[in-house]
Design an enzyme around this catalytic site. Structure first.
Site, short mmCIF file in Angstrom:
data_model
loop_
_atom_site.label_atom_id
_atom_site.label_comp_id
_atom_site.label_asym_id
_atom_site.label_seq_id
_atom_site.Cartn_x
_atom_site.Cartn_y
_atom_site.Cartn_z
N ARG A 147 0.85 -1.20 0.00
CA ARG A 147 0.00 0.00 0.00
C ARG A 147 0.88 1.23 0.00
O ARG A 147 1.78 1.33 0.83
CB ARG A 147 -0.83 0.04 1.29
CG ARG A 147 -1.93 -0.93 1.35
CD ARG A 147 -2.97 -0.52 2.36
NE ARG A 147 -2.46 -0.30 3.70
CZ ARG A 147 -3.15 0.23 4.68
NH1 ARG A 147 -4.38 0.62 4.47
NH2 ARG A 147 -2.65 0.36 5.88
N THR B 249 -1.20 7.51 -0.56
CA THR B 249 -2.49 7.42 -1.26
C THR B 249 -3.33 6.24 -0.80
O THR B 249 -4.52 6.16 -1.10
CB THR B 249 -2.27 7.25 -2.78
OG1 THR B 249 -1.60 6.00 -2.99
CG2 THR B 249 -1.43 8.37 -3.36
N ASP C 168 -0.23 -3.19 12.80
CA ASP C 168 0.24 -3.69 11.50
C ASP C 168 0.45 -5.20 11.62
O ASP C 168 1.34 -5.66 12.34
CB ASP C 168 1.55 -2.98 11.12
CG ASP C 168 2.00 -3.37 9.72
OD1 ASP C 168 2.06 -2.51 8.85
OD2 ASP C 168 2.28 -4.58 9.49
N ASP D 78 3.96 -6.53 10.90
CA ASP D 78 4.91 -6.24 11.99
C ASP D 78 4.66 -7.14 13.20
O ASP D 78 5.61 -7.60 13.85
CB ASP D 78 4.80 -4.77 12.43
CG ASP D 78 5.45 -3.82 11.44
OD1 ASP D 78 6.32 -4.27 10.67
OD2 ASP D 78 5.08 -2.63 11.42
N1 URA Z 1 -2.99 -3.49 7.52
C1 URA Z 1 -2.62 -3.84 8.77
O1 URA Z 1 -1.69 -4.61 8.95
N2 URA Z 1 -3.30 -3.32 9.81
C2 URA Z 1 -4.32 -2.47 9.66
O2 URA Z 1 -4.91 -2.04 10.64
C3 URA Z 1 -4.70 -2.12 8.34
C4 URA Z 1 -4.02 -2.64 7.29
#
Ligand code: URA
Length: 211
Positions: free
Chosen positions: A105, A109, A201, A204
């Protein structure tokens, strides 16, 4: 709530999801619990597989017993966080084929950019289960599903752990034929496109790449 959305509210899933959301959960436990949750979500995603009958003999007597008719499966992971769901899904269906779609991503944007695509042949003969723990804006999932359809996929499902209403809406509009299976529908997205309350995330958290 769109009628292609299933929220799996089994108490074990909800309990495990709380562990995953908790920011103090260490990486090793996060991976293990995600694997367990993926197994159960996989059961839900495959609950309409067709059964036939075979004749077998138990130690006691002969019987006619249900047996999968042999629908071929393919899990497709959206890199990198989707890989966190694969082990649990392959515990459930070890013979499934696996594809990978690499999409990142753009942090400005929030648009999806594809950098990798590799899937098995004859996707049209298979139930394709696309997996990513987070359905946030929906852009990456939509792009991956577009590509899989171009490659011939006909019967698809999307499996995630946490979904945002914005992502569900956008994905269902783009792909009304693809059922979504999730463990939770959260409140919404923040300005950075993260799900609230979410779990942060997912990549992560799985790989320990932050903190
Ligand atoms: N991707 C993620 O890893 N966490 C989110 O909250 C949104 C997209």
């Amino acid at each position: 709530m769109p009628d292609n959305l299933t929220i799996v509210d089994h108490p074990l899933i909800q309990h495990k999801l709380t562990i995953l959301r908790d920011k103090t959960t260490p990486t090793a436990q996060f991976r293990q619990v995600l694997r367990e949750v993926a197994f159960v979500l996989g059961c839900e995603a495959t609950k309409d597989l067709k059964l036939g009958n075979i004749e077998i003999e138990t130690p006691i007597e002969k019987m006619t017993a249900p047996y999968l008719e042999g629908k071929k499966l393919c899990f497709v992971s959206i890199l990198r966080a989707g890989n966190g769901l694969l082990n649990g899904l392959l515990d459930l269906i070890p013979s499934a084929r696996v594809g990978h779609v690499g999409i990142y991503r753009d942090h400005e944007t929030l648009e999806a950019h594809r950098y990798y695509y590799k899937t098995p042949d004859r996707l049209g003969d298979r139930l394709v289960i696309l997996v990513d723990p987070m359905l946030a804006t929906g852009n990456t999932a939509i792009d991956a599903a577009n590509e899989l359809k171009k490659a011939g996929a006909k019967e698809m499902k999307f499996l995630c752990l946490v979904a945002a209403p914005e992502g569900v809406e956008k994905f269902s509009t783009a792909h009304p034929d693809i059922p979504i299976i999730t463990a939770a529908l959260d409140r919404g997205l923040n300005e950075k496109g993260y799900i609230m309350p979410g779990l942060g995330d997912a990549g992560d958290r799985i790989y320990g790449t932050k903190g």
